[in-house]
Design an enzyme around this catalytic site. Structure first.
Site, PDB file in Angstrom:
ATOM      1  N   LYS A   1       0.843  -1.202   0.000  1.00  0.00           N
ATOM      2  CA  LYS A   1       0.000   0.000   0.000  1.00  0.00           C
ATOM      3  C   LYS A   1       0.878   1.252   0.000  1.00  0.00           C
ATOM      4  O   LYS A   1       2.062   1.192   0.346  1.00  0.00           O
ATOM      5  CB  LYS A   1      -0.909  -0.010   1.230  1.00  0.00           C
TER       6      LYS A   1
ATOM      7  N   TYR B   1      14.892  31.021   8.254  1.00  0.00           N
ATOM      8  CA  TYR B   1      13.719  31.789   8.684  1.00  0.00           C
ATOM      9  C   TYR B   1      13.732  32.051  10.182  1.00  0.00           C
ATOM     10  O   TYR B   1      14.020  31.159  10.975  1.00  0.00           O
ATOM     11  CB  TYR B   1      12.431  31.027   8.334  1.00  0.00           C
TER      12      TYR B   1
HETATM   13  C1  LIG Z   1      -0.761  -1.725   6.855  1.00  0.00           C
HETATM   14  C2  LIG Z   1      -1.528  -2.932   7.194  1.00  0.00           C
HETATM   15  C3  LIG Z   1      -0.868  -4.149   7.412  1.00  0.00           C
HETATM   16  C4  LIG Z   1       0.631  -4.262   7.472  1.00  0.00           C
HETATM   17  O1  LIG Z   1       1.038  -3.912   8.760  1.00  0.00           O
HETATM   18  P1  LIG Z   1       2.601  -3.734   9.122  1.00  0.00           P
HETATM   19  O2  LIG Z   1       2.584  -3.360  10.540  1.00  0.00           O
HETATM   20  O3  LIG Z   1       3.074  -2.646   8.217  1.00  0.00           O
HETATM   21  O4  LIG Z   1       3.227  -5.037   8.829  1.00  0.00           O
HETATM   22  C5  LIG Z   1      -1.639  -5.276   7.618  1.00  0.00           C
HETATM   23  N1  LIG Z   1      -2.984  -5.207   7.626  1.00  0.00           N
HETATM   24  C6  LIG Z   1      -3.637  -4.058   7.439  1.00  0.00           C
HETATM   25  C7  LIG Z   1      -5.122  -4.042   7.475  1.00  0.00           C
HETATM   26  C8  LIG Z   1      -2.950  -2.877   7.235  1.00  0.00           C
HETATM   27  O5  LIG Z   1      -3.605  -1.731   7.071  1.00  0.00           O
END
Ligand SMILES: *Cc1c(COP(=O)(O)O)cnc(C)c1O
Length: 394
Positions: free
Chosen positions: A54, A272
Site C-alpha cells: 500500500k 527563517y
Molecule cells: C498496513 C496494514 C498491514 C501491514 O502492517 P505492518 O505493521 O506494516 O506489517 C496489515 N494489515 C492491514 C489491514 C494494514 O492496514
C-alpha cells in the site's frame, strides 16, 4: 563482476559515483534487502506471506517491490485501495491481491480485474454481489481495533448472508480476517481479547458453511513477537519488508548532493526567523531537500545528515525545499554526496533517527518521501545489478 556505467548506477553501501544525470535527489531501493526481509519474515511466520505494498510500497515503489516480494516467496499482495490493486494488475502481476478499503463505486472494476475485496457489512456484501462475475471476498471481523470491520454483534448475520450468496454462485468467500491493535504486544489484554474473538468468529463462519482459502490476522509486529498464535494461513506484512522491525534491513537510502557552500562567522542567524545561529566560524552546506520532499519540519533543531565523511547537524528550520547543514571549519565541495537517511552502515541517520527527531514513526518518514525524489531500484532480479548490491557479488 559485471561492468556498470557509473552514471546510471549507485552503490548505496559505499561512497557512490555521481547521481543520475539531472536528478537532484534520489531514493535508492535495495531489492536484495527487500528479498532478504521477505524470506526472514516468512521463516518466522511459517505460513504464506502477503506483501503489503500500500501507499506505493511505503514510498519504495509498488510494482518493483511487489515483483521482488513475489520472487522472494510472497504469495499474496495487499493494498488499501482498488486503484492500487489495479496498478499492480496493469503491470501484469497476476498474484492474488486483496484491497481492504471497501469502495462500492469500484467493486465492478475490482471484480473484473480479479482483485479480492474486503467486506465488513451486509451493505458491502450486497454491492459486491451486484457486480458482474463472481466476486472474491474476505469477510473482516472487528475484533477490537474499532477502525473497520464487522462488529461482533453483526457477524453471524454477515456470515450467513455471505454463505447464502456463495451457494447462489454470486460470491466466493476466499478469506476471513481481522487486524490487531497491539500487534507487538502478545501479552496485552487487548491482544488476548482479539485472539479469542477471532477464534470464535472463524468458528461461526465455518459453522455457517464457509470454507475460506485463507484466514489471516498478523502484521509485521505480530509475526515478530507472536507468530505461534497469530500466523494462521497467511500473514500480512508491510513494515518489515522495508526493514522496519527487529533484525531486518532498511531497504531505502535517500541521497542528494551539496549544491552550495558558504563560510559564515560565529553568531550569525541562519534561515527563517534566524532560528538557527552559528556557534563558531563554520561552513554551511545547502542541501536541496525539504519538507515537501519528506524531511519533517518537526525535526528542526535535532536532525543531522552524513556529508563529507561526517555527521553534520542541520541548522535553522527545515524549509520546504532546502535545509542547511553545518559542516564545520573544514568545507566540503559543491557536489559532495549527502546521505539523508539509510541503513546506517556508513554513519548516516536511519529512518528511525528521523522518526525520533520528528516525534513520528518510520512508516511516516518513508511514505512522506515526495514525488520530486527519483526512485532507483538496485539489486536482485528486478533491479539494476551493481557492485556490492547485485546478486553477482554474493
Ligand atoms: C498496513 C496494514 C498491514 C501491514 O502492517 P505492518 O505493521 O506494516 O506489517 C496489515 N494489515 C492491514 C489491514 C494494514 O492496514
Amino acid at each position: 563482476m559485471i561492468e556498470t556505467d557509473p552514471s546510471t548506477t549507485v552503490d548505496p553501501a559505499s561512497p557512490g559515483p555521481v547521481l543520475l544525470a539531472g536528478e537532484l535527489a534520489e531514493a535508492v531501493v535495495d531489492h536484495e534487502a527487500v528479498a532478504a526481509n521477505v524470506r526472514a519474515l516468512r521463516d518466522s511466520a511459517g505460513t504464506r506471506l502477503m506483501a503489503v505494498v500500500k501507499a506505493d510500497a511505503f514510498g519504495h515503489g509498488a510494482v518493483p517491490v511487489a515483483r521482488t516480494c513475489l520472487a522472494a516467496g510472497a504469495s499474496w499482495l495487499g493494498v488499501t485501495r482498488v486503484s492500487e490493486a489495479l496498478e499492480l494488475r496493469r503491470a501484469g502481476i497476476a498474484a492474488p491481491v486483496l484491497a481492504w478499503l471497501f469502495e462500492p463505486a469500484r467493486a465492478e472494476e475490482a471484480v473484473a480485474a480479479d482483485v479480492d475485496l474486503s467486506v465488513s457489512s451486509p451493505v458491502d456484501l450486497a454491492a459486491v454481489a451486484r457486480a458482474t462475475g463472481r466476486a472474491r471476498i474476505h469477510l473482516k471481523l472487528d475484533t477490537g481495533l474499532h477502525r473497520s470491520g464487522c462488529p461482533g454483534e453483526d457477524w453471524a448475520r454477515l456470515v450467513s448472508a455471505a454463505a447464502a450468496l456463495e451457494s447462489a454462485g454470486r460470491v466466493r468467500v476466499a478469506g476471513l480476517w481481522s487486524h490487531l491493535s497491539h500487534g507487538g504486544e502478545p501479552d496485552a489484554v487487548a491482544t488476548h481479547r482479539q485472539l479469542l474473538m477471532f477464534r470464535v468468529g472463524v468458528d461461526l463462519a465455518r459453522a455457517a458453511g464457509l470454507r475460506p482459502e485463507v484466514v489471516h490476522l498478523a502484521n509485521t509486529a505480530a509475526v515478530q513477537t507472536n507468530s505461534r498464535h497469530t500466523a494462521y494461513d497467511l500473514v500480512r506484512v508491510g513494515a518489515g519488508i522495508y526493514g522496519i522491525g527487529d533484525g531486518l534491513r532498511p531497504a531505502l537510502t535517500l541521497r542528494t548532493r551539496v549544491v552550495q557552500v558558504r563560510h559564515v562567522a560565529a553568531g550569525r542567524g541562519v534561515g527563517y526567523d534566524h532560528l538557527g545561529r552559528t556557534t563558531r566560524d563554520t561552513h554551511l552546506a545547502l542541501v536541496p531537500l525539504g519538507y515537501a520532499d519528506g524531511l519533517p519540519r518537526a525535526a528542526t533543531g535535532r536532525a543531522s545528515v552524513w556529508v563529507g565523511g561526517r555527521r553534520a547537524p542541520l541548522i535553522g528550520r527545515v524549509c520546504m525545499d532546502q535545509v542547511v547543514a553545518d559542516v564545520g571549519p573544514e568545507p566540503v565541495a559543491v557536489g559532495t554526496e549527502v546521505l539523508v537517511l539509510g541503513a546506517g552502515d556508513r554513519g548516516e541517520p536511519t529512518a528511525r533517527d528521523w522518526a525520533r527527531w520528528a516525534g513520528t514513526n518510520e512508516h511516516e518518514i518513508y511514505t512522506g518521501i515526495g514525488a520530486r525524489v527519483a526512485r532507483r531500484h538496485v539489486g536482485g532480479a528486478h533491479g539494476i545489478a551493481v557492485p556490492g548490491v547485485g546478486t553477482e557479488e554474493r
